[in-house]
Design an enzyme around this catalytic site. Sequence first.
Site, PDB file in Angstrom:
ATOM      1  N   ALA A  24       0.837  -1.209   0.000  1.00  0.00           N
ATOM      2  CA  ALA A  24       0.000   0.000   0.000  1.00  0.00           C
ATOM      3  C   ALA A  24       0.871   1.258   0.000  1.00  0.00           C
ATOM      4  O   ALA A  24       0.636   2.187  -0.785  1.00  0.00           O
ATOM      5  CB  ALA A  24      -0.922  -0.018   1.222  1.00  0.00           C
ATOM      6  N   ASP A 129       1.334 -10.295  18.628  1.00  0.00           N
ATOM      7  CA  ASP A 129       0.981 -10.271  20.058  1.00  0.00           C
ATOM      8  C   ASP A 129      -0.096  -9.236  20.379  1.00  0.00           C
ATOM      9  O   ASP A 129      -0.731  -9.304  21.421  1.00  0.00           O
ATOM     10  CB  ASP A 129       2.215  -9.945  20.906  1.00  0.00           C
ATOM     11  CG  ASP A 129       3.356 -10.920  20.676  1.00  0.00           C
ATOM     12  OD1 ASP A 129       3.086 -12.045  20.237  1.00  0.00           O
ATOM     13  OD2 ASP A 129       4.517 -10.539  20.930  1.00  0.00           O
ATOM     14  N   HIS A 218     -14.444 -33.193  28.274  1.00  0.00           N
ATOM     15  CA  HIS A 218     -13.108 -32.863  27.762  1.00  0.00           C
ATOM     16  C   HIS A 218     -12.848 -31.386  28.037  1.00  0.00           C
ATOM     17  O   HIS A 218     -13.788 -30.595  28.162  1.00  0.00           O
ATOM     18  CB  HIS A 218     -12.963 -33.200  26.279  1.00  0.00           C
ATOM     19  CG  HIS A 218     -13.910 -32.463  25.401  1.00  0.00           C
ATOM     20  ND1 HIS A 218     -15.203 -32.885  25.168  1.00  0.00           N
ATOM     21  CD2 HIS A 218     -13.756 -31.318  24.702  1.00  0.00           C
ATOM     22  CE1 HIS A 218     -15.798 -32.038  24.361  1.00  0.00           C
ATOM     23  NE2 HIS A 218     -14.941 -31.062  24.067  1.00  0.00           N
TER      24      HIS A 218
HETATM   25  O1  F6P Z   1       6.579 -10.768  19.094  1.00  0.00           O
HETATM   26  C1  F6P Z   1       6.178 -11.860  18.348  1.00  0.00           C
HETATM   27  C2  F6P Z   1       6.684 -13.143  18.958  1.00  0.00           C
HETATM   28  O2  F6P Z   1       6.288 -14.206  18.122  1.00  0.00           O
HETATM   29  C3  F6P Z   1       6.269 -13.397  20.397  1.00  0.00           C
HETATM   30  O3  F6P Z   1       4.964 -13.894  20.499  1.00  0.00           O
HETATM   31  C4  F6P Z   1       7.323 -14.371  20.837  1.00  0.00           C
HETATM   32  O4  F6P Z   1       7.511 -14.300  22.234  1.00  0.00           O
HETATM   33  C5  F6P Z   1       8.545 -13.902  20.109  1.00  0.00           C
HETATM   34  O5  F6P Z   1       8.091 -13.134  19.003  1.00  0.00           O
HETATM   35  C6  F6P Z   1       9.439 -14.986  19.619  1.00  0.00           C
HETATM   36  O6  F6P Z   1      10.502 -14.398  18.969  1.00  0.00           O
HETATM   37  P1  F6P Z   1      11.647 -15.200  18.207  1.00  0.00           P
HETATM   38  O7  F6P Z   1      10.996 -15.842  17.026  1.00  0.00           O
HETATM   39  O8  F6P Z   1      12.628 -14.166  17.832  1.00  0.00           O
HETATM   40  O9  F6P Z   1      12.150 -16.211  19.173  1.00  0.00           O
END
Ligand code: F6P
Length: 322
Positions: A24, A129, A218
């Site tokens: 975009a 996140d 469950h």
């Molecule tokens: O911020 C995204 C994220 O996937 C988090 O959920 C996770 O804690 C982190 O990055 C993992 O990071 P990496 O792939 O660098 O270990």
Amino acid sequence: MKIKNIAILTSGGDAPGMNAAIRAITRYALGQNINVFGVNRGYTGLRNGDIFQMNLRTVSDILHRGGTILYSARDSEFLSENGVKQAVETCNKNEIDVVVAIGGNGTLNGIKKLSDMGIKCMFVPASIDNDMPYTEYAIGFDTATNTAVEMVDKIRDTTQSHEKCSVVEVMGRHCGDIALFTGISVGAIAIIVPEIECDFEKDVIERIKITKNLGKRHFIVIVSENCFDSSKIAKSIEEKTGVQTRCTILGHVQRGGSPTIRDRVVASLMGCKVVDNILDKKFNKAIALRCDKVINIDIDEALKCKKNIDLNLYIHALQISI
Ligand code: F6P
């Protein structure tokens, strides 16, 4: 002063929809006679001068793809005085007027450093996140949560057949949004998130025992990463309730995949907002989604905000999972 050249980078953990945002920004800016440069590997590429000119076709066929065509990296060196200086040199050498960074909290901290050095900056929030305090939504969250739900639905089938309990650990770093939204969507008996203290006996064991007596056969427990050791939780549930329990850690499957409609639309609109700002000569803005509207916030203000979990959602999720 006419903006002639802008550079786009993606940094930190990638998020589905980053490509839609890149597309975009690139297409809208080129249509306004602004040259667009891509920076490879986030701030690392900006420090090293790993930068190339983009055209309309550079961003063809990427709208529906997860990951990022610009690659991503976590670059702690960038935050050092020397690191930022190197990035400024790259901007000056390539006559970059504005740097657009797409990423999460770490990326926002980085862009603040760059803007403090006099470079005009823009920021687009992307983080599976959804942990960015200043915006209600960050690109990638919807796709990641849909993936988590799809995975738990599969786990649920076998959990139901065998009348077991499944503990499923989801991502989130220090934010419980993926766990919370997944938890309510799969009817979890317990949702463990970092923002809400968990009394394991009362909130997990007692709830399983009570609902078992009410005929539930469950159980799904959703745990946000970094809260507890999920396999230990599974063992403890089995010992204390007599229900056979298995543990699954979903991991990086949540970071990939084709972005959902929501992520494509939000990413596209946020990308357009970046270019609107540039045309209006508004800089050092973080793009946000609030009350379903794409808006701007000063980067300094964005950094002051605090994130809260949706307590209402948490309470209701548990009320209806009995
Ligand atoms: O911020 C995204 C994220 O996937 C988090 O959920 C996770 O804690 C982190 O990055 C993992 O990071 P990496 O792939 O660098 O270990």
